[in-house]
Design a protein around this motif. Sequence first.
Motif, short mmCIF file in Angstrom:
data_model
loop_
_atom_site.label_atom_id
_atom_site.label_comp_id
_atom_site.label_asym_id
_atom_site.label_seq_id
_atom_site.Cartn_x
_atom_site.Cartn_y
_atom_site.Cartn_z
N VAL A 1 15.30 -18.18 -4.38
CA VAL A 1 14.03 -17.46 -4.17
C VAL A 1 12.80 -17.80 -4.98
CG1 VAL A 1 15.04 -15.66 -5.42
CG2 VAL A 1 13.22 -15.19 -3.93
N THR A 2 11.60 -17.12 -4.76
CA THR A 2 10.51 -17.56 -5.77
C THR A 2 10.31 -15.81 -5.30
OG1 THR A 2 9.32 -18.63 -4.32
CG2 THR A 2 10.25 -19.54 -6.53
N VAL A 3 9.01 -15.33 -6.17
CA VAL A 3 8.73 -13.80 -6.05
C VAL A 3 7.28 -13.61 -6.30
CG1 VAL A 3 8.62 -11.39 -6.50
CG2 VAL A 3 11.21 -13.11 -6.71
N ASP A 4 6.28 -13.30 -5.36
CA ASP A 4 4.85 -12.88 -5.97
C ASP A 4 4.60 -11.71 -5.55
OD1 ASP A 4 3.88 -15.89 -6.71
OD2 ASP A 4 4.16 -16.39 -4.53
N LYS A 5 4.16 -10.78 -6.13
CA LYS A 5 3.65 -9.74 -6.60
C LYS A 5 2.28 -9.11 -6.52
CE LYS A 5 8.26 -8.58 -9.23
NZ LYS A 5 8.49 -8.13 -10.56
N ILE A 6 2.36 -8.74 -5.59
CA ILE A 6 0.84 -7.89 -5.79
C ILE A 6 0.67 -6.67 -5.67
CG2 ILE A 6 -0.91 -7.39 -3.32
CD1 ILE A 6 0.31 -9.59 -1.92
N GLU A 7 -0.16 -6.55 -6.89
CA GLU A 7 0.04 -5.30 -7.01
C GLU A 7 -0.59 -3.86 -7.09
OE1 GLU A 7 2.14 -4.59 -10.27
OE2 GLU A 7 2.54 -6.23 -10.63
N GLN A 8 -1.38 -4.22 -6.13
CA GLN A 8 -2.39 -3.57 -5.24
C GLN A 8 -2.40 -3.34 -3.69
OE1 GLN A 8 -4.14 -0.55 -7.75
NE2 GLN A 8 -3.59 -2.01 -8.90
N ALA A 9 -1.08 -3.35 -3.51
CA ALA A 9 -0.64 -3.07 -1.80
C ALA A 9 0.16 -1.86 -1.93
CB ALA A 9 -0.84 -4.42 -1.54
N GLY A 10 0.03 -2.04 -0.48
CA GLY A 10 0.80 -0.58 -0.40
C GLY A 10 2.00 -1.71 0.96
N HIS A 11 2.53 -0.45 1.78
CA HIS A 11 3.41 -0.90 2.33
C HIS A 11 3.27 -2.07 3.82
CE1 HIS A 11 6.89 -0.37 4.79
NE2 HIS A 11 6.94 -0.44 5.76
N PHE A 12 1.44 -1.73 4.13
CA PHE A 12 0.94 -2.64 4.95
C PHE A 12 0.11 -4.02 4.04
CE2 PHE A 12 1.91 1.22 7.82
CZ PHE A 12 2.63 0.54 8.16
N LEU A 13 0.88 -4.34 3.27
CA LEU A 13 0.04 -5.15 2.42
C LEU A 13 -0.72 -6.41 3.26
CD1 LEU A 13 2.61 -8.52 0.79
CD2 LEU A 13 3.00 -6.97 2.30
N GLN A 14 -0.21 -6.89 4.39
CA GLN A 14 -1.15 -7.62 4.65
C GLN A 14 -2.27 -7.13 5.29
OE1 GLN A 14 1.31 -6.51 6.57
NE2 GLN A 14 1.47 -5.88 8.62
N ILE A 15 -2.62 -5.85 5.73
CA ILE A 15 -4.44 -5.29 5.11
C ILE A 15 -4.38 -4.58 4.14
CG2 ILE A 15 -4.88 -3.27 6.36
CD1 ILE A 15 -3.18 -3.14 8.80
N ASP A 16 -3.85 -3.81 3.12
CA ASP A 16 -4.53 -4.07 1.83
C ASP A 16 -5.20 -4.92 1.31
OD1 ASP A 16 -3.48 -1.67 2.54
OD2 ASP A 16 -1.73 -1.24 1.42
N ALA A 17 -3.94 -6.19 1.43
CA ALA A 17 -4.55 -7.43 0.49
C ALA A 17 -4.65 -8.51 1.23
CB ALA A 17 -3.66 -7.52 -0.74
N GLU A 18 -5.29 -8.85 1.94
CA GLU A 18 -5.06 -9.82 2.92
C GLU A 18 -5.25 -10.84 2.97
OE1 GLU A 18 -8.59 -10.78 7.20
OE2 GLU A 18 -7.84 -9.21 6.63
N LYS A 19 -6.43 -11.20 1.75
CA LYS A 19 -6.98 -12.29 1.34
C LYS A 19 -5.99 -12.97 0.26
CE LYS A 19 -11.05 -12.83 3.43
NZ LYS A 19 -11.53 -14.29 4.55
N GLU A 20 -5.76 -11.99 -1.02
CA GLU A 20 -4.11 -11.99 -1.38
C GLU A 20 -3.31 -12.60 -1.00
OE1 GLU A 20 -2.58 -10.72 -6.27
OE2 GLU A 20 -3.73 -9.55 -4.86
N TYR A 21 -3.12 -12.18 -0.24
CA TYR A 21 -1.62 -12.13 0.93
C TYR A 21 -1.52 -13.60 1.37
CZ TYR A 21 2.02 -11.61 4.57
OH TYR A 21 3.19 -11.83 5.58
N LEU A 22 -2.57 -13.66 2.62
CA LEU A 22 -2.71 -15.27 3.24
C LEU A 22 -2.22 -16.09 2.20
CD1 LEU A 22 -5.39 -14.28 6.23
CD2 LEU A 22 -3.21 -14.73 6.20
N THR A 23 -3.10 -16.13 1.11
CA THR A 23 -3.30 -17.33 -0.30
C THR A 23 -1.49 -17.74 -0.71
OG1 THR A 23 -5.85 -16.39 -0.40
CG2 THR A 23 -4.30 -17.89 -2.03
N LEU A 24 -0.83 -16.18 -0.77
CA LEU A 24 0.30 -16.75 -1.41
C LEU A 24 1.46 -17.05 0.21
CD1 LEU A 24 0.06 -13.03 -3.19
CD2 LEU A 24 0.96 -15.66 -3.77
N LEU A 25 1.47 -16.73 1.00
CA LEU A 25 1.83 -17.03 2.17
C LEU A 25 1.72 -18.50 3.18
CD1 LEU A 25 3.56 -15.75 4.40
CD2 LEU A 25 1.38 -15.22 6.00
N LEU A 26 0.36 -19.22 2.65
CA LEU A 26 0.02 -20.12 3.10
C LEU A 26 -0.33 -21.19 1.46
CD1 LEU A 26 -2.91 -20.08 5.63
CD2 LEU A 26 -0.56 -19.83 6.22
N GLY A 27 -0.24 -20.79 1.22
CA GLY A 27 0.09 -21.39 -0.74
C GLY A 27 0.59 -22.68 -0.71
#
Length: 117
Positions: free
Chosen positions: A91-117
Motif C-alpha cells: 500500500v501507498t498513501v497520499d493524504k489531501i490535507e484540505q479535503a473533506g468527505h467528497f475529496l474529488q470535489i473539494d480538491a479535484e485537481k490534486e485528487y486527479l493528479t494523484l489518481l492518474l499520477g
Amino acid sequence: MNNTTLDHQLNSFGITDEVLETVFLDSKLNTETGRVKFANLLRSLTKEDTLANMEALKKVNLPVHLIWAMQDPNQPWEGPGSILLNTFKNVTVDKIEQAGHFLQIDAEKEYLTLLLG
C-alpha cells in the motif's frame, strides 16, 4: 503539474468533463429519487459487513493506492485509514490535507493528479 498539463493528461485518457461528472457526481444527490436511493444504500452498510471483508482484503497482493481526505468527518484517518494501511500488504498513501468527505470535489485537481499520477 499545472492545469494545462493535467487537462491534457485527462484528455489523453478519454476523461472528459462529462465522464468526470458521471464518475464523481452521477446525479446521486441531484434528484429526490437519487437522494432516497443513496440514503438507503448508506443505511444498508454496517460495521459487520466491513469487518467481514477485512480478511479478504488482507489477501490482496496487488498494489493499493489510498488517497485520503484528512478533513473527512465520516472517515477519519485515525480509524479507517490507519486500519487499511495496516491491512494491505502493498500500500501507498497520499493524504489531501484540505479535503473533506467528497475529496474529488473539494480538491479535484490534486485528487486527479494523484489518481492518474
